[in-house]
Design a protein around this motif. Sequence first.
Motif, PDB file in Angstrom:
ATOM      1  N   PHE A  52       0.856  -1.175   0.000  1.00 26.11           N
ATOM      2  CA  PHE A  52       0.000   0.000   0.000  1.00 26.11           C
ATOM      3  C   PHE A  52       0.897   1.232   0.000  1.00 26.11           C
ATOM      4  O   PHE A  52       1.634   1.458   0.949  1.00 26.11           O
ATOM      5  CB  PHE A  52      -0.904   0.018   1.241  1.00 26.11           C
ATOM      6  CG  PHE A  52      -1.775  -1.194   1.344  1.00 26.11           C
ATOM      7  CD1 PHE A  52      -2.929  -1.290   0.586  1.00 26.11           C
ATOM      8  CD2 PHE A  52      -1.431  -2.245   2.179  1.00 26.11           C
ATOM      9  CE1 PHE A  52      -3.736  -2.414   0.676  1.00 26.11           C
ATOM     10  CE2 PHE A  52      -2.228  -3.376   2.277  1.00 26.11           C
ATOM     11  CZ  PHE A  52      -3.390  -3.460   1.519  1.00 26.11           C
ATOM     12  N   GLU A  53       0.846   1.998  -1.068  1.00 28.13           N
ATOM     13  CA  GLU A  53       1.715   3.152  -1.183  1.00 28.13           C
ATOM     14  C   GLU A  53       0.988   4.279  -1.896  1.00 28.13           C
ATOM     15  O   GLU A  53       0.020   4.065  -2.616  1.00 28.13           O
ATOM     16  CB  GLU A  53       2.991   2.791  -1.944  1.00 28.13           C
ATOM     17  CG  GLU A  53       2.724   2.330  -3.367  1.00 28.13           C
ATOM     18  CD  GLU A  53       4.005   2.100  -4.157  1.00 28.13           C
ATOM     19  OE1 GLU A  53       4.674   3.085  -4.495  1.00 28.13           O
ATOM     20  OE2 GLU A  53       4.305   0.938  -4.435  1.00 28.13           O
ATOM     21  N   THR A  54       1.499   5.485  -1.703  1.00 25.78           N
ATOM     22  CA  THR A  54       0.889   6.646  -2.339  1.00 25.78           C
ATOM     23  C   THR A  54       1.689   7.118  -3.536  1.00 25.78           C
ATOM     24  O   THR A  54       1.282   8.053  -4.218  1.00 25.78           O
ATOM     25  CB  THR A  54       0.777   7.794  -1.324  1.00 25.78           C
ATOM     26  OG1 THR A  54       2.084   8.111  -0.828  1.00 25.78           O
ATOM     27  CG2 THR A  54      -0.117   7.398  -0.165  1.00 25.78           C
ATOM     28  N   GLY A  55       2.826   6.492  -3.811  1.00 26.28           N
ATOM     29  CA  GLY A  55       3.665   6.931  -4.916  1.00 26.28           C
ATOM     30  C   GLY A  55       4.606   8.045  -4.493  1.00 26.28           C
ATOM     31  O   GLY A  55       4.671   8.442  -3.334  1.00 26.28           O
ATOM     32  N   MET A  56       5.356   8.562  -5.450  1.00 28.54           N
ATOM     33  CA  MET A  56       6.347   9.590  -5.192  1.00 28.54           C
ATOM     34  C   MET A  56       5.663  10.911  -4.861  1.00 28.54           C
ATOM     35  O   MET A  56       4.683  11.304  -5.502  1.00 28.54           O
ATOM     36  CB  MET A  56       7.229   9.750  -6.432  1.00 28.54           C
ATOM     37  CG  MET A  56       8.619  10.263  -6.151  1.00 28.54           C
ATOM     38  SD  MET A  56       9.715   9.027  -5.392  1.00 28.54           S
ATOM     39  CE  MET A  56      10.015   7.938  -6.776  1.00 28.54           C
ATOM     40  N   ASN A  57       6.182  11.612  -3.843  1.00 26.90           N
ATOM     41  CA  ASN A  57       5.580  12.902  -3.511  1.00 26.90           C
ATOM     42  C   ASN A  57       5.891  13.936  -4.598  1.00 26.90           C
ATOM     43  O   ASN A  57       6.817  13.774  -5.395  1.00 26.90           O
ATOM     44  CB  ASN A  57       6.015  13.374  -2.115  1.00 26.90           C
ATOM     45  CG  ASN A  57       7.485  13.774  -2.049  1.00 26.90           C
ATOM     46  OD1 ASN A  57       7.910  14.757  -2.657  1.00 26.90           O
ATOM     47  ND2 ASN A  57       8.270  12.998  -1.300  1.00 26.90           N
ATOM     48  N   GLU A  58       5.106  14.991  -4.626  1.00 24.71           N
ATOM     49  CA  GLU A  58       5.153  15.963  -5.727  1.00 24.71           C
ATOM     50  C   GLU A  58       6.380  16.856  -5.728  1.00 24.71           C
ATOM     51  O   GLU A  58       6.600  17.627  -6.683  1.00 24.71           O
ATOM     52  CB  GLU A  58       3.905  16.838  -5.691  1.00 24.71           C
ATOM     53  CG  GLU A  58       3.770  17.686  -4.439  1.00 24.71           C
ATOM     54  CD  GLU A  58       2.509  18.536  -4.431  1.00 24.71           C
ATOM     55  OE1 GLU A  58       2.284  19.251  -5.430  1.00 24.71           O
ATOM     56  OE2 GLU A  58       1.760  18.454  -3.446  1.00 24.71           O
ATOM     57  N   TYR A  59       7.210  16.784  -4.677  1.00 26.09           N
ATOM     58  CA  TYR A  59       8.369  17.668  -4.581  1.00 26.09           C
ATOM     59  C   TYR A  59       9.670  17.006  -5.044  1.00 26.09           C
ATOM     60  O   TYR A  59      10.737  17.611  -4.967  1.00 26.09           O
ATOM     61  CB  TYR A  59       8.521  18.169  -3.140  1.00 26.09           C
ATOM     62  CG  TYR A  59       7.286  18.879  -2.651  1.00 26.09           C
ATOM     63  CD1 TYR A  59       6.969  20.164  -3.101  1.00 26.09           C
ATOM     64  CD2 TYR A  59       6.412  18.258  -1.757  1.00 26.09           C
ATOM     65  CE1 TYR A  59       5.824  20.816  -2.672  1.00 26.09           C
ATOM     66  CE2 TYR A  59       5.266  18.907  -1.320  1.00 26.09           C
ATOM     67  CZ  TYR A  59       4.979  20.177  -1.780  1.00 26.09           C
ATOM     68  OH  TYR A  59       3.842  20.827  -1.362  1.00 26.09           O
TER      69      TYR A  59
END
Length: 244
Positions: free
Chosen positions: A133-140
């Motif tokens: 369960f992951e959210t992926g790479m952050n936008e920064y």
Amino acid sequence: MSAESRRHRHRQGPVLRAGDMVLPTTTDQRLLASRGDVAWVHEDPWRVMRIQSEFVEGFGELAELGPAVSIFGSARTPPDDPIYATAEELARKFVQARFGVITGGGPGVMEAANKGAYEADGVSVGLGIELPFETGMNEYVTLGINFRYFFVRKMMFMKYSQGFVVMPGGFGTLDEMFEGLTLAQTGKLDHRFVLFGSDYWTPLVDWLRDSVLEAGNISAKDFDLFHVTDDIDDAVRVLVADNS
């Protein structure tokens, strides 16, 4: 397939899967599985090629990175936590000292550090990992690499960082910290660790001194491998001085 199921997105190395295309296990799980069908005897040699490709990709992308520090910490730290703001400021100060910032690319402390580096116009690296369960790479993140295997990802942290800041975190943070300290203790890594947050880390340091050192399992000089602080400028000074 429900709309909720379709919205679930999962990173598997460079591959993005969603809905019914999400596999039930991660690549690391399948690599470490030792029971059941003996077909793994024939499959494991081929896994070596995939592992090799991850090393090649990581080395290729990070070879010209320049001086950088890794900032470790909990993915569960919310944006309104003081630790989040501290990680932002730490990263900003490292960029001002001409260092890039490397994190695991996820939320929490990782996002905060990437944000601080990004907003200071510095190099903001995210080394992601395939998780159930992951959210992926952050936008920064301005340079991001997704890995299937934890040990390949750890190699990239250790090889391309000139120092490490360890913010409060859980099992993953402790794993990265102790693996790095072991490499430093055994002379395989010539960098220091800054443990940021004395209230959080002092009980662990006391246990190391009162139990582990007392039992003869480490040496007194091993405490020179890390520095505990609550001061952002002090943390930056320690790691920059070690690389000047």
